[in-house]
Design an enzyme around this catalytic site. Structure first.
Site, mmCIF file in Angstrom:
data_model
loop_
_atom_site.group_PDB
_atom_site.id
_atom_site.type_symbol
_atom_site.label_atom_id
_atom_site.label_comp_id
_atom_site.label_asym_id
_atom_site.label_seq_id
_atom_site.Cartn_x
_atom_site.Cartn_y
_atom_site.Cartn_z
ATOM 1 N N HIS A 1 0.817 -1.208 0.000
ATOM 2 C CA HIS A 1 0.000 0.000 0.000
ATOM 3 C C HIS A 1 0.857 1.266 0.000
ATOM 4 C CE1 HIS A 1 0.996 0.920 4.186
ATOM 5 N NE2 HIS A 1 0.872 -0.379 4.423
ATOM 6 N N GLU B 1 -2.376 -7.558 7.121
ATOM 7 C CA GLU B 1 -1.124 -7.298 7.817
ATOM 8 C C GLU B 1 -1.065 -8.092 9.121
ATOM 9 O OE1 GLU B 1 1.788 -6.895 7.780
ATOM 10 O OE2 GLU B 1 2.303 -4.762 7.613
#
Length: 357
Positions: free
Chosen positions: A23, A135
């Site tokens: 990201h 994550e």
């Protein structure tokens, strides 16, 4: 010299191309790099990307269009967190959404207080949210997701159907996922990819997830290649890799292979039609094959519990004849099997049958 050293050959239809993306810069990255304890602050719950992050998204978008990659992507898989979904739709989505276009937007305007215009799903690949590529779970609020009911109005064209619960039940406030657990989850994610029919897939995810997952690979490569695979990702970095299906997890058929012989015709290689080689092969193989077929017939009948077709004494002589005429048999992998061993094994099978009948 081994001409194949350092090289691997594999069928194309048993491969997938993955375009891995971390990201863009999130607000948690800015404060976390200054003070690691900031990652534990609820001020950064489900962190959004920064204005700098949106600039990174714009530059990566230009790259994927300039290289033609945007037209090759069959599917975009995204971690269901705000910063990854903003990055995914910004890079791989359609053009800015305009009124009158009758398709749902990938992202509505000003999502995450971004001041960013809506992004259309027009002419874009499908997007699907998957929990497996999230994550590191636990403790850090920036890695906790919102509910699906909150996300869906913000990202109407993203498919959230694979998420098993509306609320985030995976993130724990006091338990941080271990590195080896992240790595195991990453390998399960790669296995899941083989259930998909798509061949070229973009995956927008996170730094720790990528590092722990990829570290399991490249051990049979040159150290430079291993480093290229496993090094940490920068914000909004894209890295393309190919994975292969060694264990037949996928069931894809080749779309490019062609069987040949259409129309049918004679096509034996020149070596196969050499009369000298054919005759020599016949003399060497034929006697062994005939006797071996007799032995296979007997062993099959024995394994089914059938009565032997001839008395044990005659079988003894027959098997010893095979062993005498063919001292060693060669298996398909090149290993040799002693004829006497075949005799012993076969006689043992016969003795077991005779003792039970």
């Amino acid at each position: 010299m081994d001409a194949t050293a350092g090289q691997t050959l594999y069928p194309l239809h048993r491969t997938k191309t993955l375009h891995l993306v971390r990201h863009a810069q999130g607000i948690h990255n800015v404060y976390g790099e200054k003070n690691h304890d900031a990652y534990k602050s609820y001020d950064f719950f489900d962190a959004n990307i920064t204005p700098l992050g949106w600039s990174q998204v714009g530059n990566l978008r230009k790259h994927v269009h300039a290289t033609g990659l945007s037209k090759k992507i069959d599917l975009v898989v995204v971690s269901p967190l705000l910063r990854t979904m903003q990055t995914a739709v910004g890079v791989f989505g359609g053009e800015a959404y305009t009124d009158g276009v009758n398709v749902p937007p990938l992202m509505v305007a000003n999502t995450g207080n971004s001041d960013h215009p809506a992004i259309s799903s027009l002419n874009s690949p499908p997007f699907v949210a998957v929990e497996l590529c999230r994550e590191h779970l636990g403790v850090h609020p920036c890695d906790k997701r919102r509910s699906i009911r909150e996300y869906h109005p913000l990202f109407p064209a993203i498919d959230f159907s694979l998420l098993e619960s509306d609320d985030d039940i995976l993130w724990k406030p006091d338990i941080r996922e271990k590195d080896e657990e992240v790595a195991a989850r990453g390998l399960n994610f790669l296995k899941w990819l083989w259930t998909r029919k798509e061949k070229e897939i973009a995956i927008v995810t996170h730094s720790a997830f990528l590092f722990q997952t990829l570290s399991a690979f490249g051990n049979d490569c040159h150290p430079s290649v291993k480093s290229e695979i496993c090094k940490n990702f920068a914000n909004c970095e894209l890295r393309s890799v190919v994975i292969i299906d060694r264990s037949m997890l996928g069931s894809d058929f080749s779309t490019t292979n062609y069987p040949g012989k259409i129309p049918d015709g004679l096509d034996l290689p020149s070596d196969s039609t050499d009369p000298t080689k054919i005759e020599r092969s016949k003399k060497r193989i034929a006697p062994m094959m005939l006797r071996l077929l007799d032995l296979v017939d007997f062993l099959l009948l024995s394994s089914l519990g059938s009565i032997p077709l001839f008395p044990y004494g005659e079988l003894d002589a027959e098997l010893k004849g095979i062993a005498t005429s063919q001292k060693d048999l060669v298996t398909s992998d090149g290993a040799s099997i002693s004829g006497s061993k075949i005799v012993e094994a076969s006689l043992g099978a016969s003795m077991d049958i005779n003792s039970t009948q």
